[in-house]
Design an enzyme around this catalytic site. Structure first.
Site, short mmCIF file in Angstrom:
data_model
loop_
_atom_site.label_atom_id
_atom_site.label_comp_id
_atom_site.label_asym_id
_atom_site.label_seq_id
_atom_site.Cartn_x
_atom_site.Cartn_y
_atom_site.Cartn_z
N ALA A 13 0.81 -1.23 0.00
CA ALA A 13 0.00 0.00 0.00
C ALA A 13 0.83 1.27 0.00
CB ALA A 13 -0.93 0.00 1.20
N THR A 14 2.13 1.16 0.37
CA THR A 14 2.95 2.37 0.38
C THR A 14 3.74 2.53 -0.92
OG1 THR A 14 4.79 1.16 1.38
CG2 THR A 14 3.26 2.23 2.90
N GLY A 15 3.51 1.62 -1.86
CA GLY A 15 4.35 1.58 -3.06
C GLY A 15 3.95 2.56 -4.15
N ARG A 46 5.37 -2.40 5.32
CA ARG A 46 6.14 -2.38 6.59
C ARG A 46 6.16 -1.01 7.25
NH1 ARG A 46 11.33 -4.77 3.78
NH2 ARG A 46 10.60 -3.07 2.48
N LYS A 148 2.16 -8.07 -12.22
CA LYS A 148 3.19 -8.71 -13.02
C LYS A 148 4.55 -8.49 -12.36
CE LYS A 148 5.03 -5.26 -15.93
NZ LYS A 148 5.54 -4.80 -17.16
N ASP A 177 -2.79 -7.60 -16.57
CA ASP A 177 -2.02 -7.09 -17.70
C ASP A 177 -2.73 -5.79 -18.03
OD1 ASP A 177 -1.29 -6.30 -20.29
OD2 ASP A 177 -0.62 -8.32 -20.77
N HIS A 178 -2.13 -4.66 -17.66
CA HIS A 178 -2.91 -3.42 -17.71
C HIS A 178 -3.33 -3.04 -19.14
CE1 HIS A 178 0.93 -1.33 -18.53
NE2 HIS A 178 0.20 -0.33 -18.99
N LYS A 182 -7.25 -1.39 -21.49
CA LYS A 182 -7.30 -0.21 -22.37
C LYS A 182 -8.50 -0.30 -23.31
CE LYS A 182 -2.31 0.61 -22.33
NZ LYS A 182 -2.25 1.85 -21.57
N GLU A 216 7.85 3.68 -27.02
CA GLU A 216 7.84 4.63 -25.90
C GLU A 216 8.93 5.67 -26.11
OE1 GLU A 216 6.65 3.13 -21.92
OE2 GLU A 216 7.84 1.43 -22.56
N HIS A 240 2.08 -7.76 -22.84
CA HIS A 240 1.21 -6.86 -23.60
C HIS A 240 1.15 -7.18 -25.10
CE1 HIS A 240 1.61 -4.91 -19.84
NE2 HIS A 240 2.70 -4.20 -20.11
N1 NDP Z 1 5.30 0.83 -10.48
C1 NDP Z 1 4.84 0.51 -11.68
O1 NDP Z 1 4.71 1.35 -12.58
C2 NDP Z 1 4.46 -0.89 -11.98
C3 NDP Z 1 4.55 -1.89 -11.04
N2 NDP Z 1 4.14 -3.15 -11.34
C4 NDP Z 1 4.22 -4.24 -10.35
O2 NDP Z 1 3.54 -3.84 -9.16
C5 NDP Z 1 4.17 -4.39 -8.03
C6 NDP Z 1 4.52 -3.24 -7.08
O3 NDP Z 1 5.41 -2.37 -7.74
P1 NDP Z 1 5.78 -0.94 -7.14
O4 NDP Z 1 4.62 -0.34 -6.46
O5 NDP Z 1 6.44 -0.21 -8.23
O6 NDP Z 1 6.89 -1.33 -6.06
P2 NDP Z 1 7.45 -0.42 -4.89
O7 NDP Z 1 8.84 -0.89 -4.65
O8 NDP Z 1 7.19 1.01 -5.10
O9 NDP Z 1 6.56 -0.88 -3.67
C7 NDP Z 1 6.72 -2.12 -3.03
C8 NDP Z 1 5.77 -2.22 -1.87
O10 NDP Z 1 6.00 -3.42 -1.18
C9 NDP Z 1 6.15 -3.14 0.21
N3 NDP Z 1 6.99 -4.17 0.79
C10 NDP Z 1 8.24 -4.52 0.38
N4 NDP Z 1 8.69 -5.53 1.15
C11 NDP Z 1 7.71 -5.83 2.03
C12 NDP Z 1 7.58 -6.78 3.07
N5 NDP Z 1 8.55 -7.66 3.38
N6 NDP Z 1 6.43 -6.79 3.79
C13 NDP Z 1 5.45 -5.93 3.52
N7 NDP Z 1 5.50 -5.00 2.54
C14 NDP Z 1 6.63 -4.96 1.80
C15 NDP Z 1 6.72 -1.74 0.24
O11 NDP Z 1 6.43 -1.04 1.40
P3 NDP Z 1 7.38 -0.90 2.70
O12 NDP Z 1 8.72 -0.52 2.21
O13 NDP Z 1 6.67 0.16 3.50
O14 NDP Z 1 7.34 -2.22 3.34
C16 NDP Z 1 5.90 -1.09 -0.87
O15 NDP Z 1 4.62 -0.77 -0.41
C17 NDP Z 1 5.36 -5.19 -8.54
O16 NDP Z 1 4.94 -6.52 -8.71
C18 NDP Z 1 5.63 -4.56 -9.90
O17 NDP Z 1 6.26 -5.47 -10.77
C19 NDP Z 1 3.58 -3.45 -12.55
C20 NDP Z 1 3.48 -2.50 -13.53
C21 NDP Z 1 3.95 -1.16 -13.35
O1 LIG Z 2 4.08 -2.66 -18.25
C1 LIG Z 2 4.72 -1.68 -18.60
O2 LIG Z 2 4.09 -0.76 -19.35
C2 LIG Z 2 4.60 0.56 -19.47
C3 LIG Z 2 3.92 1.18 -20.67
O3 LIG Z 2 2.54 1.24 -20.41
P1 LIG Z 2 1.62 2.31 -21.13
O4 LIG Z 2 0.27 2.04 -20.59
O5 LIG Z 2 2.17 3.66 -20.76
O6 LIG Z 2 1.75 2.08 -22.60
C4 LIG Z 2 6.11 0.57 -19.63
O7 LIG Z 2 6.60 1.89 -19.58
C5 LIG Z 2 6.73 -0.23 -18.51
O8 LIG Z 2 8.13 -0.32 -18.72
C6 LIG Z 2 6.16 -1.62 -18.44
O9 LIG Z 2 6.58 -2.25 -17.23
#
Ligand code: NDP
Ligand SMILES: O=C1O[C@H](COP(=O)(O)O)[C@@H](O)[C@H](O)[C@H]1O
Length: 478
Positions: A13-15, A46, A148, A177-178, A182, A216, A240
């Protein structure tokens, strides 16, 4: 329409993804009354956040969409936070206590969606703990949304599947698969199967080639570490591009069910012709990596943060793919994707065969991004005295106002999951067969000399060889 009752538990949730995509998507569902008073979300990660801090993060993430601040506050009041290391089993006991309390408070009818948005390494530990600590309800539904990548190759995907299915059945697993969220991609089936103009012509007799281009203009941004272990083939093609390919070439599903819809796609992905040797890969696949732009303004891939200075990761690929099915014999499907190309352009082109040499071929073009639109190129007579042929487009493009009302990718997919509609989520057999195909590229690349990377400057359409790949088929990238 009656709003849905549900408790969502979000891991991660913090990601980054949660703040950029998920909270805005859930807010739009709330604004459109698909979820309302019988909805709550527990965010976990965490970091030791309070509910109030979490709600502020959610409010910040939706700030640009808010037109009624009181309504936004009301939305945020449905969010709860629990600090939780997913590897620590005690936390699931507290999570279950909070979930049960919120089930009662919001009358969620036992409907639970578990959304896993963190490192794929942690997917299995979460699902096994959900089962062990009894977080799946007996009333209502239990669904898993999973981000993913689903594995890193066929072998690891199969292992992950074996682990997840100890807790969730296949039809409870919603793999994201986002691109399947679309608008234009969701429209492919309507274009193909609801137009007498296309349905009878959609085969090797009338189609010359198909082009799928996911270009891109951005580089790897701050995701260098992830990208080093991925590359464009795993990042964009395995999921995709191959999903789009399957939608463009599958037979008409025998019914409207998601089961039959996904079966039709599986059939295509099972019949992608794998590459059998380095020679085959060499003649059908072009890989590239961007260097600095010609004016020095943009960094090369090897200069990006967390990227090795001698990295051989591919940031561009173009490939000619064949489908081993009689209806597609001899029809090349060209796909390409790359970072730091000259523009963002996500397009599909279906090029029909010409009737004779004096006429231009017909072409259907679907523009997915940056604009959303459709164009059909037809032959007419040049207006006036001339009898010459002229090609004109019939176009339909959504204006920015219409586009702003379209469900966004994650919004549509979360909505579908709430509705229990699996059509726009990938079945394991789709993922597995896509990996088998992609593995055949990597296995042969491993046997080959590493290319002369970098081989295209940032801000250009990719390596020259990608143009030559199509020239061999007397065509070019549209
Ligand atoms: N960001 C993007 O644009 C995209 C991401 N994804 C996928 O989405 C998923 C998340 O990516 P993203 O948000 O970028 O990743 P981030 O690294 O930004 O976030 C990861 C999250 O996991 C938490 N976390 C990590 N380790 C633990 C643990 N041991 N216990 C509990 N929480 C944990 C972190 O919070 P904390 O540090 O507070 O624990 C944080 O909330 C991945 O599978 C990624 O492949 C897919 C497409 C695009
Ligand atoms: O899954 C992914 O997609 C984006 C591109 O998505 P779009 O919706 O902007 O076309 C890509 O930038 C990224 O590397 C990849 O992980």
């Amino acid at each position: 329409m009656k709003p849905h009752s549900l408790l969502m538990i979000l891991f991660g949730a913090t990601g980054d993804l949660a703040a950029r995509k998920l909270y805005p998507a859930i807010y739009r569902l709330y604004k459109n009354n698909h979820i309302s008073e019988h909805f709550a979300l527990i965010g976990t990660a965490r970091r030791p956040w309070s509910d109030n801090h979490f709600r502020q993060v959610v409010l910040d993430s939706i700030a640009d969409q808010v037109d009624d601040p009181d309504h936004a506050q009301e939305f945020a009041s449905h969010f709860y936070y629990q600090s939780n290391d997913v590897t620590d089993s005690d936390h699931y006991i507290h999570l279950q206590e909070l979930a049960q309390k919120l089930d009662q408070q919001y009358q969620t009818q036992g409907n639970r969606i578990f959304y896993i948005s963190l490192s794929p390494k942690l997917f299995p530990v979460i699902t096994s703990q959900l089962k062990a600590q009894g977080l799946l309800t007996n009333q209502g539904y239990n669904r898993l949304i999973i981000e993913k990548p689903f594995g890193y190759d066929y072998q690891t995907a199969a292992e992950l599947q074996a682990q997840l299915t100890q807790t969730f059945k296949e039809n409870q697993i919603y793999r994201i698969d986002h691109y399947l969220g679309k608008e234009a991609i969701a429209s492919i089936k309507n274009i193909r199967f609801n137009n007498t103009l296309f349905a009878p012509l959609w085969n090797k007799k009338y189609i010359d080639n198909i082009q799928i281009s996911l270009a891109e203009d951005i580089g790897v941004e701050d995701r260098g570490a992830y990208y080093e272990s991925s590359g464009v083939v795993k990042d964009m093609i395995q999921n995709h591009a191959l999903q789009i390919l399957a939608l463009l070439t599958m037979d008409e599903p025998v019914s409207q069910t998601s089961e039959d819809f996904r079966k039709a796609k599986i059939n295509i992905l099972q019949h992608l012709r794998p590459f059998q040797s380095p020679d085959q890969v060499n003649s059908n696949v072009v890989r590239g990596q961007y260097g600095p732009s010609l004016d020095g303004h943009l960094k090369g891939y090897r200069q990006e943060e967390n990227v090795a200075s001698d990295s051989t990761t591919e940031t561009f690929v173009a490939a000619k793919i064949s489908i081993n099915l009689p209806q597609w014999e001899g029809v090349p499907i060209f796909i390409r994707s790359g970072k730091r190309m000259d523009q963002k352009s996500t397009t599909i082109n279906v090029i029909f065969k010409g009737l004779n040499e004096s006429e231009m071929t017909n072409r259907l073009s679907i523009e997915i991004a940056p604009k959303l639109g459709y164009q059909l190129f037809l032959n007419i007579k040049e207006p006036g005295y001339s009898n010459a042929n002229k090609v004109i487009p019939f176009s339909y493009e959504l204006n920015s106002d219409q586009a702003s009302y379209m469900p966004q990718d994650y919004e549509r997919l979360i909505y579908d999951c709430i509705e229990g509609n699996l059509s726009n989520f990938t079945h394991f057999e789709e993922v597995a067969n896509a990996w088998k195909f992609v593995d055949s590229i990597y296995e042969n690349w491993e046997k080959m000399e590493t290319s002369d990377f970098p081989n295209y400057p940032a801000g250009c359409p990719g390596p020259k060889k990608a143009q030559e790949l199509l020239a061999k088929h007397q065509t070019y990238w549209y």
